[in-house]
Design a protein around this motif. Structure first.
Motif, PDB file in Angstrom:
ATOM      1  N   THR A  73       0.777  -1.114  -0.110  1.00  0.00           N
ATOM      2  CA  THR A  73      -0.017  -0.059  -0.181  1.00  0.00           C
ATOM      3  C   THR A  73       0.946   1.222   0.158  1.00  0.00           C
ATOM      4  OG1 THR A  73      -1.396  -1.241   1.175  1.00  0.00           O
ATOM      5  CG2 THR A  73      -1.919   1.108   1.214  1.00  0.00           C
ATOM      6  N   THR A  74       0.594   2.139  -0.934  1.00  0.00           N
ATOM      7  CA  THR A  74       1.375   3.375  -0.925  1.00  0.00           C
ATOM      8  C   THR A  74       1.283   4.347  -0.026  1.00  0.00           C
ATOM      9  OG1 THR A  74       0.023   4.549  -2.337  1.00  0.00           O
ATOM     10  CG2 THR A  74       1.728   3.117  -3.571  1.00  0.00           C
ATOM     11  N   HIS A  75       2.141   5.084   0.151  1.00  0.00           N
ATOM     12  CA  HIS A  75       2.203   6.365   1.219  1.00  0.00           C
ATOM     13  C   HIS A  75       0.851   7.177   0.874  1.00  0.00           C
ATOM     14  CE1 HIS A  75       6.045   4.848   2.057  1.00  0.00           C
ATOM     15  NE2 HIS A  75       6.817   5.474   1.268  1.00  0.00           N
ATOM     16  N   GLN A  76       0.783   7.463  -0.567  1.00  0.00           N
ATOM     17  CA  GLN A  76      -0.599   8.273  -1.001  1.00  0.00           C
ATOM     18  C   GLN A  76      -1.927   7.634  -0.461  1.00  0.00           C
ATOM     19  OE1 GLN A  76      -0.968  11.042  -2.208  1.00  0.00           O
ATOM     20  NE2 GLN A  76      -3.039  10.975  -2.897  1.00  0.00           N
ATOM     21  N   ASP A  77      -1.751   6.193  -0.615  1.00  0.00           N
ATOM     22  CA  ASP A  77      -2.949   5.532  -0.452  1.00  0.00           C
ATOM     23  C   ASP A  77      -3.520   5.464   1.226  1.00  0.00           C
ATOM     24  OD1 ASP A  77      -3.503   5.029  -3.039  1.00  0.00           O
ATOM     25  OD2 ASP A  77      -3.067   2.844  -3.082  1.00  0.00           O
ATOM     26  N   VAL A  78      -2.276   5.418   1.776  1.00  0.00           N
ATOM     27  CA  VAL A  78      -2.422   5.558   3.394  1.00  0.00           C
ATOM     28  C   VAL A  78      -2.854   7.106   3.896  1.00  0.00           C
ATOM     29  CG1 VAL A  78      -1.292   5.342   5.688  1.00  0.00           C
ATOM     30  CG2 VAL A  78      -0.837   3.723   3.899  1.00  0.00           C
ATOM     31  N   ALA A  79      -2.075   7.852   3.142  1.00  0.00           N
ATOM     32  CA  ALA A  79      -2.509   9.226   3.493  1.00  0.00           C
ATOM     33  C   ALA A  79      -4.023   9.838   3.239  1.00  0.00           C
ATOM     34  CB  ALA A  79      -1.394  10.133   2.986  1.00  0.00           C
ATOM     35  N   SER A  80      -4.115   8.950   2.185  1.00  0.00           N
ATOM     36  CA  SER A  80      -5.611   9.644   1.506  1.00  0.00           C
ATOM     37  C   SER A  80      -6.951   8.757   1.965  1.00  0.00           C
ATOM     38  CB  SER A  80      -5.480   9.903  -0.102  1.00  0.00           C
ATOM     39  OG  SER A  80      -5.364   8.485  -0.735  1.00  0.00           O
ATOM     40  N   SER A  81      -6.641   7.710   2.720  1.00  0.00           N
ATOM     41  CA  SER A  81      -7.410   6.836   3.151  1.00  0.00           C
ATOM     42  C   SER A  81      -8.296   7.338   3.871  1.00  0.00           C
ATOM     43  CB  SER A  81      -6.842   5.427   3.578  1.00  0.00           C
ATOM     44  OG  SER A  81      -7.817   4.909   4.455  1.00  0.00           O
ATOM     45  N   ALA A  82      -9.733   7.390   3.823  1.00  0.00           N
ATOM     46  CA  ALA A  82     -10.673   7.962   4.867  1.00  0.00           C
ATOM     47  C   ALA A  82     -10.715   7.088   6.106  1.00  0.00           C
ATOM     48  CB  ALA A  82     -12.093   7.899   4.166  1.00  0.00           C
ATOM     49  N   LEU A  83     -10.602   5.633   5.985  1.00  0.00           N
ATOM     50  CA  LEU A  83     -10.411   4.781   7.103  1.00  0.00           C
ATOM     51  C   LEU A  83      -9.357   5.335   7.955  1.00  0.00           C
ATOM     52  CD1 LEU A  83     -11.876   2.377   8.118  1.00  0.00           C
ATOM     53  CD2 LEU A  83     -10.476   0.870   6.794  1.00  0.00           C
ATOM     54  N   VAL A  84      -7.971   5.282   7.351  1.00  0.00           N
ATOM     55  CA  VAL A  84      -6.851   5.542   8.225  1.00  0.00           C
ATOM     56  C   VAL A  84      -6.865   6.930   8.685  1.00  0.00           C
ATOM     57  CG1 VAL A  84      -4.213   5.618   8.110  1.00  0.00           C
ATOM     58  CG2 VAL A  84      -5.290   4.181   6.555  1.00  0.00           C
TER      59      VAL A  84
END
Lengths: 284, 153
Positions: A73-84
């Protein structure tokens, strides 16, 4: 800058990938650290095994009161995930500050954790979050706590043939405030010093605090003396300053062209205070 | 190793060495010299292209990793000779001086508006964090992105 020759495989399944890695293949995830090292010929793997295409390592899900994040999972996907962002804001904030947008589009959480750069952002958050890592080899799988994972500069508890398969972080409850504060090295985006903080405050008293520190020592660590100094206090300015003063005690600080050891220790204290105050402002 | 990918809407199939970087593949094999080789250490952003809709530094990616991908370079932005709104904005706002960083700047700027059509100046600057310009002092580049946002790019 041309790397040395190597063989490249993009396996279809994780099992296939782990077989090749067991035979000495080097796992490639986003490549944001490994490829520059190969270009500088600091690394010259014979065989790259590209994990970046394995869809079953790319996920974020909530399970049993924790967030489970697949290694690629990319940093972008972690940073933009509503769940995270909603359930583990410290991790989302940390991911959003790694490198720059292009690096965040390619770099992965598993790759960063496994690389264990002493100036990387994620390890500070992992220590503060008491994260767990699922390590998988061709014939094994085990879970290791962040506290037991980061051993030294670029050295982790990973055995030959193992990869980081998943990162597990807690879901915060309503009492927790978090913040990541870093002194950024402008060119690379790495942390000269980075402080990740979580604080639980109930009825005006700090129940517990967690402080993860990166950039200062040979690997990210938890500043338990700071945590103990805060517990039970109301988190006033003087209490925060007193607690933060010991963040670098007993630490052999890194020294390089960006900051001397002495200056790094000073930065650590100043930014621990800032991180604690910011996290406290977010508690109920 | 054989790779198949789409570049600026056109299908390409080439035999490449695994160690060939995407930037060298684009420039030397495909002949697209818009993306530039700047620092070669993934800091400057001059080599930025879009890979499956995301801005990437093509000096820090092997061509084999782009197998099956959809790549857009600066050459792919204009349609039938009509500049992309971001290119138009860089032109109007004088966002380029020597021009070396410009292809990467425009690709990174495009992503800013793809993700957030109405960014604040701070969001624009943060979005350009991975791109270095040695001439403009950035102000005209930020003006260009703001103008493109206003124009609805």
């Amino acid at each position: 800058m041309i790397p040395q020759t190597f063989e490249y495989t993009a396996p279809k399944t994780l099992e296939e990938a782990l077989q090749i890695i067991a035979g000495g293949g080097k796992p490639l995830s986003g490549g944001m650290s490994l490829i520059p090292m190969m270009k500088l010929r600091l690394a010259a793997p014979d065989h790259l095994v590209d994990l970046g295409r394995l869809k079953d390592l790319h996920y974020i899900r909530e399970e049993g009161g924790a967030l489970h994040i697949g290694a690629t999972t990319t940093h972008q996907d972690v940073a933009s995930s509503a769940l995270v962002r909603g359930k583990c804001p410290l991790l989302a904030q940390t991911a959003g500050g790694v490198g720059d947008p292009q690096v965040r589009n390619r770099g992965t959480i598993g790759g960063s954790v496994a690389h264990a750069d002493p100036s990387a952002d994620y390890p500070a958050a992992m220590q503060a979050l008491e994260a767990k890592f699922v390590l998988k080899g061709a014939k094994s799988e085990r879970t290791v706590a962040a506290a037991d994972f980061f051993l030294d500069t670029f050295l982790t508890a990973l055995e030959p043939g193992e990869i980081v398969r998943e990162v597990i972080v807690p879901v915060e409850d309503g009492s927790t405030g978090t913040h990541y504060e870093k002194v950024v090295q402008k060119a690379s985006g790495f942390a000269v010093v980075g402080i990740a903080v979580r604080i639980s405050r109930k009825a005006g008293k700090i129940v517990w605090a967690r402080v993860g520190v990166t950039g200062l020592a040979n690997h990210a660590y938890r500043a338990t003396a700071v945590e103990k100094g805060l517990a039970g206090t109301s988190g006033g300015a003087t209490e925060v300053q007193n607690a933060a003063a010991v963040v670098a005690d007993g630490i052999e600080a890194n020294s390089d062209l960006h900051a001397s050891a002495e200056y790094r220790k000073h930065l650590a204290v100043v930014h621990t205070i800032r991180a604690l105050l910011a996290a406290l402002a977010r508690t109920a | 190793m054989n790779i198949n990918l789409k570049i600026n809407g056109k299908t390409h199939s080439d035999d490449v060495e695994p160690r060939l970087l995407l930037i060298h593949y684009l420039r030397e094999v495909v002949g697209l010299t818009g993306p530039h080789v700047g620092c070669e250490t993934s800091l400057c952003g001059a080599c930025t292209v879009e890979c499956d809709g995301k801005a990437v530094k093509s000096c820090t990616m092997f061509a084999v990793q782009a197998d099956g991908a959809n790549v857009t370079t600066i050459e792919g932005l204009a349609v039938d000779g009509k500049l992309h709104a971001m290119q138009e904005a860089f032109w109007n706002e004088h966002g380029a001086q020597c021009g070396f960083c410009t292809p990467g700047m425009i690709m990174a700027s495009k992503q800013i508006l793809d993700r957030n059509p109405h960014p604040t100046d701070e969001e624009i600057r943060m979005g350009l964090e991975g791109n270095v310009c040695r001439c403009t002092g950035y102000q005209h580049i930020v003006n260009a992105v703001r103008a493109a946002a206003k124009a609805g790019a």
